[in-house]
Scaffold this active site. Sequence first.
Site, short mmCIF file in Angstrom:
data_model
loop_
_atom_site.label_atom_id
_atom_site.label_comp_id
_atom_site.label_asym_id
_atom_site.label_seq_id
_atom_site.Cartn_x
_atom_site.Cartn_y
_atom_site.Cartn_z
CE1 TYR A 184 95.62 104.01 94.74
CE2 TYR A 184 95.59 101.93 93.51
CZ TYR A 184 95.96 102.67 94.63
OH TYR A 184 96.66 102.07 95.64
CE1 TYR A 237 92.19 100.09 92.35
CE2 TYR A 237 92.75 100.43 90.05
CZ TYR A 237 92.08 100.82 91.18
OH TYR A 237 91.29 101.94 91.16
#
Length: 285
Positions: A150, A160
């Site tokens: 990602y 995140y």
Amino acid sequence: MSNNLLKGKRGIIFGALNEMSIAWKVAERAVEEGAVITLTNTPVAVRMGQVSELGEKLNAEIIPADATNVEDLEMVFAKSMEILGGKIDFVLHSIGMSPNVRKKRPYDDLDYDLLNKTLDISAISFHKMIQVAKKMDAIAENGSILALSYVAAQRTLFGYNDMADAKALLESIARSFGYIYGREKGVRINTISQSPTMTTAGSGVKGMESLMDFANRMSPLGNASAEECADYCIVMFSDLTRKVTMQNLYHDGGFSSMGMSLRAMTQYNKSFDEYRNENGDICYG
């Protein structure tokens, strides 16, 4: 529609859990394109997930295993070669989990024991998987190994958390092992940096729905779906990409190259409309 891109190839798919999983979609597409595969996930995931349904549908044997355990990985490769009748042509690593995220520990207050688990599950397992395969000579020459990454490996995205560190390590492992395995066996190793996708793991990220909306507004082609990611994986497993290795390949509708889009700016300006005073000046509450 099948193009027989993987006809005669053997593969192992790590991480399929349910229909939301990218790995699930990849497994379906791989078989559709002519491959024979095995499926593997942790014993708990096999018991609690729906992978048994996928195995029946694809006529693929399921091998419960812990990808952080070297002995389990040796068993996965040995059994897969026995079941499939030869060396493995492609492998997908679709494994990621952060106990810190699950316990809502912010990045500036991480539990370091949990951080070690995040890195082991989400990245070091990739190194273990490749190292085991190489020592067992389990991957066929010119084979393909993929892991899902990602953009948070390169850019800071709110919420995140320590998964960003894990993805950065994952991509580094692909480069370092890609050189060695490519030089010795022609095996290529890459990562695919996918759009934010509402998988079971992704749903645990703080503000995931907002992140997906933002990424979609920023991307000229919009977010890439799990099905579209599966198509990309199939191409990377196929002989069409024999000279692609050590790359982090963005599959995100162009998000990774954007600074600001018209759609995102329009939405941003709408939020200001709520905070303008009678003179039309922006009020910063």
